[in-house]
Design an enzyme around this catalytic site. Structure first.
Site, PDB file in Angstrom:
ATOM      1  N   ARG A 123      -0.432  19.801  -4.035  1.00 53.03           N
ATOM      2  CA  ARG A 123       0.357  20.023  -2.821  1.00 53.03           C
ATOM      3  C   ARG A 123      -0.470  20.666  -1.701  1.00 53.03           C
ATOM      4  NH1 ARG A 123       6.317  20.801  -4.765  1.00 53.03           N
ATOM      5  NH2 ARG A 123       5.463  22.017  -6.461  1.00 53.03           N
ATOM      6  N   MET A 167      -3.969  21.207   0.812  1.00 51.81           N
ATOM      7  CA  MET A 167      -4.510  20.248   1.792  1.00 51.81           C
ATOM      8  C   MET A 167      -5.376  19.173   1.131  1.00 51.81           C
ATOM      9  SD  MET A 167      -5.315  22.019   5.395  1.00 51.81           S
ATOM     10  CE  MET A 167      -6.479  23.184   4.791  1.00 51.81           C
ATOM     11  N   VAL A 168      -6.325  19.610   0.291  1.00 52.69           N
ATOM     12  CA  VAL A 168      -7.214  18.624  -0.342  1.00 52.69           C
ATOM     13  C   VAL A 168      -6.406  17.759  -1.304  1.00 52.69           C
ATOM     14  CG1 VAL A 168      -9.217  18.308  -1.841  1.00 52.69           C
ATOM     15  CG2 VAL A 168      -9.249  20.102  -0.107  1.00 52.69           C
ATOM     16  N   CYS A 222     -18.486  20.613   1.494  1.00 53.83           N
ATOM     17  CA  CYS A 222     -18.198  19.545   2.466  1.00 53.83           C
ATOM     18  C   CYS A 222     -19.377  19.235   3.398  1.00 53.83           C
ATOM     19  CB  CYS A 222     -16.958  19.889   3.273  1.00 53.83           C
ATOM     20  SG  CYS A 222     -16.788  21.629   3.651  1.00 53.83           S
ATOM     21  N   ARG A 260     -18.115  28.447  12.341  1.00 52.01           N
ATOM     22  CA  ARG A 260     -16.729  27.963  12.374  1.00 52.01           C
ATOM     23  C   ARG A 260     -16.320  27.729  13.814  1.00 52.01           C
ATOM     24  NH1 ARG A 260     -14.807  26.232   8.160  1.00 52.01           N
ATOM     25  NH2 ARG A 260     -14.484  28.098   6.914  1.00 52.01           N
ATOM     26  N   GLN A 278     -18.095  23.866  12.018  1.00 51.72           N
ATOM     27  CA  GLN A 278     -17.175  23.540  10.928  1.00 51.72           C
ATOM     28  C   GLN A 278     -15.713  23.770  11.288  1.00 51.72           C
ATOM     29  OE1 GLN A 278     -20.442  25.066   7.803  1.00 51.72           O
ATOM     30  NE2 GLN A 278     -18.463  24.699   6.841  1.00 51.72           N
ATOM     31  N   LYS A 324     -25.528  27.235   0.084  1.00 52.40           N
ATOM     32  CA  LYS A 324     -25.117  26.022  -0.638  1.00 52.40           C
ATOM     33  C   LYS A 324     -25.876  24.782  -0.158  1.00 52.40           C
ATOM     34  CE  LYS A 324     -20.383  27.497  -1.709  1.00 52.40           C
ATOM     35  NZ  LYS A 324     -18.968  27.398  -1.261  1.00 52.40           N
ATOM     36  N   HIS A 340     -15.884  18.393  10.385  1.00 51.43           N
ATOM     37  CA  HIS A 340     -17.120  19.159  10.504  1.00 51.43           C
ATOM     38  C   HIS A 340     -18.150  18.337  11.293  1.00 51.43           C
ATOM     39  CE1 HIS A 340     -15.570  22.082   7.863  1.00 51.43           C
ATOM     40  NE2 HIS A 340     -16.340  21.932   6.804  1.00 51.43           N
ATOM     41  N   SER A 356       3.851  27.500  -9.733  1.00 46.48           N
ATOM     42  CA  SER A 356       4.980  28.329  -9.294  1.00 46.48           C
ATOM     43  C   SER A 356       6.340  27.638  -9.323  1.00 46.48           C
ATOM     44  CB  SER A 356       4.712  28.813  -7.865  1.00 46.48           C
ATOM     45  OG  SER A 356       4.518  27.685  -7.039  1.00 46.48           O
TER      46      SER A 356
HETATM   47  N1  HSE Z   1     -16.738  25.870   2.632  1.00 46.94           N
HETATM   48  C1  HSE Z   1     -16.334  24.866   3.553  1.00 46.94           C
HETATM   49  C2  HSE Z   1     -15.840  25.472   4.834  1.00 46.94           C
HETATM   50  C3  HSE Z   1     -15.267  23.964   3.027  1.00 46.94           C
HETATM   51  O1  HSE Z   1     -15.538  26.670   4.830  1.00 46.94           O
HETATM   52  O2  HSE Z   1     -15.754  24.782   5.829  1.00 46.94           O
HETATM   53  C4  HSE Z   1     -15.375  23.514   1.607  1.00 46.94           C
HETATM   54  O3  HSE Z   1     -16.478  22.738   1.272  1.00 46.94           O
END
Ligand code: HSE
Length: 370
Positions: free
Chosen positions: A11, A13-14, A137, A269, A164, A246, A276, A39
């Site tokens: 349920r 987003m992904v 991502c 961000r 992002q 990462k 992204h 839940s």
């Molecule tokens: N860590 C990534 C982000 C999303 O914060 O944009 C997941 O891969």
């Protein structure tokens, strides 16, 4: 016999993007699916072909989970940490497909991105690997965009700046950004008269509103609307953010590179909702012409598309607005930099929830059930 596949976190987003894609591609026809909840046990399962349980099962019920052939979880790291090891401890032999990062760097897991590492996935399967994890991502989106150059081992290092989307931070963050937008929209509405004759007065009022006590920032901590946040995830010992760390770690694992490819840069961000973008400075290992670079990139996979380095097409097609909700991977701004012929610039965009998260999971599930 159809494989029994359990879905967790469907349920979120992904998870919901994954379900939507699976419905579109008629993947549910090929499996018997079971839906779980942390839940809402006993509520109705989604209306899906071949659903095995009309009412939702408890996500923590090991006795049901252990009967499954495949578990697909978008529930998050805490769930993986609790359940995965319990299942393996009782010698559950099924396949675990995971959207969270918990198991990514384990030696007995494969980070899945089959247009890039299909052969590794196949040899992993032959070797008995049972844990398949979606990549970060930005890493997946970068590899799809630059796949042709990585495949030909042309890349020495990549310096990257990311832009992002807030979806990467999760639903709460996305909701809060929308509340922030609503908050400043009200200020604009209230002060509409300034729009015409004193735009800087209005700008000042908007800026001041970002510091109000009731400006929404419970999750984001700071304003993202009208601003950006040059930090994603936790601080590593070397000064990188974990998101930045990462980039290199996961890329080299996905490519199984013998020669380490160095990747580093700032992850930022921005207020894009679900796409992204990334700006790359690439050091090539040898001088390759721009037209050969175009060919290598374009021929690597069917989602990547070269955007000519001209203003009109760049502004039209190399943007989150153009890409949102699609599997397109446009790459443009491709040119040699002033630093010399080995230095290449490129800019790419991709949907964080599709290729950045759900699609690699859908595709590994498809590989496992065929
Ligand atoms: N860590 C990534 C982000 C999303 O914060 O944009 C997941 O891969």
């Amino acid at each position: 016999m159809k494989k029994k596949v359990g879905f967790l976190g469907w349920r979120g987003m992904v998870g919901s993007v994954l379900l939507k894609r699976m419905k579109k591609k008629k993947d549910f026809k090929k499996i018997k699916s079971f839906f779980f909840t942390t839940s809402q046990v006993g509520q109705k399962s989604p209306n899906i072909k071949n659903v095995g349980n009309i009412f939702l099962y408890d996500a923590y019920d090991i006795s049901i989970l252990k009967e499954l052939d495949i578990i697909v979880t978008c529930q998050g790291s805490a769930y993986t940490n609790t359940i995965f090891f319990k299942l393996r401890k009782i010698c559950w032999k099924g396949y675990w497909i995971d959207a969270s990062s918990t198991l990514r760097m384990n030696s007995d897991s494969i980070i899945v991105l089959d247009p890039i590492n299909y052969n590794n996935i196949l040899s992993g399967l032959n070797f008995g690997i049972k844990t398949f994890v979606g990549g970060n991502c930005t890493v997946s989106l970068m590899l799809l965009a630059l796949g042709g150059l990585f495949q030909k081992k042309l890349i020495d290092w990549v310096s990257v700046s990311t832009y992002q989307a807030i979806s990467g931070g999760g639903a709460k963050h996305l909701q809060e950004l929308l509340l922030q937008i609503k908050y400043i929209s009200k200020i604009i509405q209230k002060n509409e008269k300034y729009l015409e004759f004193s735009i800087l007065e209005l700008e000042h009022k908007i800026l001041k509103s970002l510091f109000h006590n009731n400006f929404p920032k419970e999750y984001l901590k700071v304003p993202l609307v009208n601003s950006l946040i040059p930090w994603i995830d936790t601080l590593m010992k070397n000064g990188q953010s974990k998101e930045e760390w990462k980039g290199m770690a996961e890329t080299n694992k996905i490519l199984s590179s013998k020669k380490k490819i160095y990747i580093d840069g700032n992850c930022v961000r921005i207020s894009s909702l679900r796409c992204h973008s990334q700006s790359f400075t690439i050091k090539l290992l040898k001088n390759v012409s721009i037209s050969d670079i175009y060919t290598l990139i374009q021929e690597h996979n069917k989602w990547v598309k070269i955007i000519p380095n001209v203003p009109e097409e760049t502004m039209q097609y190399l943007t989150p607005t153009f890409v949102s909700g699609t599997l397109k991977i446009p790459i443009g701004r491709i040119r040699k930099l002033n630093f010399g012929e080995l230095y290449l610039s490129a800019f790419s965009v991709g949907d964080q929830l599709l290729w950045g998260a759900a699609e690699p999971l859908r595709r590994i599930l498809k590989i496992l059930i065929s």
